[in-house]
Design an enzyme around this catalytic site. Sequence first.
Site, PDB file in Angstrom:
ATOM      1  N   HIS A   1      54.833   6.445   8.111  1.00  0.00           N
ATOM      2  CA  HIS A   1      53.644   6.449   8.957  1.00  0.00           C
ATOM      3  C   HIS A   1      54.003   6.463  10.433  1.00  0.00           C
ATOM      4  O   HIS A   1      53.189   6.890  11.252  1.00  0.00           O
ATOM      5  CB  HIS A   1      52.795   5.203   8.672  1.00  0.00           C
ATOM      6  CG  HIS A   1      51.621   5.062   9.598  1.00  0.00           C
ATOM      7  ND1 HIS A   1      50.493   5.841   9.472  1.00  0.00           N
ATOM      8  CD2 HIS A   1      51.412   4.245  10.671  1.00  0.00           C
ATOM      9  CE1 HIS A   1      49.634   5.504  10.426  1.00  0.00           C
ATOM     10  NE2 HIS A   1      50.164   4.545  11.168  1.00  0.00           N
TER      11      HIS A   1
ATOM     12  N   CYS B   1      43.557   4.614  10.168  1.00  0.00           N
ATOM     13  CA  CYS B   1      44.524   5.694   9.953  1.00  0.00           C
ATOM     14  C   CYS B   1      45.098   5.700   8.546  1.00  0.00           C
ATOM     15  O   CYS B   1      45.975   6.512   8.236  1.00  0.00           O
ATOM     16  CB  CYS B   1      45.633   5.605  10.996  1.00  0.00           C
ATOM     17  SG  CYS B   1      44.980   5.737  12.674  1.00  0.00           S
TER      18      CYS B   1
ATOM     19  N   HIS C   1      49.575  12.397  15.796  1.00  0.00           N
ATOM     20  CA  HIS C   1      48.867  11.475  14.902  1.00  0.00           C
ATOM     21  C   HIS C   1      47.441  11.973  14.677  1.00  0.00           C
ATOM     22  O   HIS C   1      46.587  11.873  15.559  1.00  0.00           O
ATOM     23  CB  HIS C   1      48.856  10.078  15.516  1.00  0.00           C
ATOM     24  CG  HIS C   1      48.397   9.006  14.573  1.00  0.00           C
ATOM     25  ND1 HIS C   1      47.933   9.273  13.298  1.00  0.00           N
ATOM     26  CD2 HIS C   1      48.317   7.646  14.720  1.00  0.00           C
ATOM     27  CE1 HIS C   1      47.600   8.145  12.701  1.00  0.00           C
ATOM     28  NE2 HIS C   1      47.818   7.145  13.550  1.00  0.00           N
TER      29      HIS C   1
END
Length: 416
Positions: free
Chosen positions: A304, A166, A340
């Site tokens: 994040h 990610c 996400h």
Amino acid sequence: MLQLPEHQRIVITGVGLTAPGAANLIEFRANLLAGVSGISTIDLRYMGVHPAGVCRFAETRYRKKRENNRGTRAGCIGVYCANEALVDAKIDFSTYDRAATGVYIGLTEHGTVETENEVYNIGQYGYDVNYWTHHHNPRTVLNNPAGEITMNLGITGPHYSIGAACAAGNAALIQGMQMLRLGEVDLALCGGISECVGSFGIFASFRAQGALAEHRDPTKASRPFDRDRNGIVISEGGCVFALERLDRALARGAAIYGELTGYAMNSDARDFVLPHGPRQRQCMEAALARAGLRPEEITIVNTHATGTRQGDIEECNALRETFAGCANTWVNNTKSSIGHAMGAAGVLELAGNLPAFVDRQVHPTINLDHLDPECDLPGLVANTPKQLDRVDAILNNSFGMVGINSVVIVERFVAN
């Protein structure tokens, strides 16, 4: 900011994206400022109905339906975003050579969706492999999405995908910046793509970890920093930036979103899944040092945080240490609005904040109804935007599984 010659200064001149609830940057920014969630639901094979971020965009604007069918969902998203970035940058290759253009695409995973679908399909024929598609190999090689972009645009320079979990979107942006500074390419199309809402395996794995978000209202399922958060909302999406050297951008009169001045990547080296705040702090500090900035010179920190309990807390601890005493640094989170987007997360979240250099607003973290005391950060912007007098620098965090961390810093463009 460090003083560099114009041919070493790298600027963003084009943005092409699709995110849950938005098909371009204008729509995306409007949703973020209004606190509008792009999360809906998906009825997934073997899994049933779950909150998810699904993108809707003009899939046949830049290539035909039969080409999309032969390629991949990631390739379809990538072709759309890359073309949109070039249109936004007003680049038609009259001033750039396709052979000196690089395409660098960050991915969390690739090929999972296609493989799951093909196994399911031959299951309808008693698992007879004679029904397996001959498109499998080109669809599932890791460079596929970047390669599909080059085929669509006739780009003959280098292309490859960057696997960085990610953190991949940021990693691709860093790669494009480095290749421009080295003189390997003159124009870089770089960003990240996620097609993962088509994969039941990804949903099932997060559920097995106890990290898949659930909520009766899907728009409220993604809630980083909230006391009642219960996991990740999985989303698809894509974002591609057009990057140029400043001298070339100025020569053609390009509009500039911002200047890339700092970046860093490092590794936790300790766990497959669990994040580690001290390494995240070191990554932020390294990016600040490379940009020649002090923590108090950062205006916006885009976090994040994914909505998992430990992940959010680890990052918050790192942020407290890094930005202690920075009264004019504001913190937000984009995943609360779009979920996400895995490999696309870093670049989508950076793109959503770039307009702050002009409108001087910090978009809010939404769904923050009961703040977790362990996530109580100074400067956290919750539920409504924060109007500022000016925005000088944005720091963007993006971390991933197997302990990979990335940080990118973009500053408001100022000519020498």
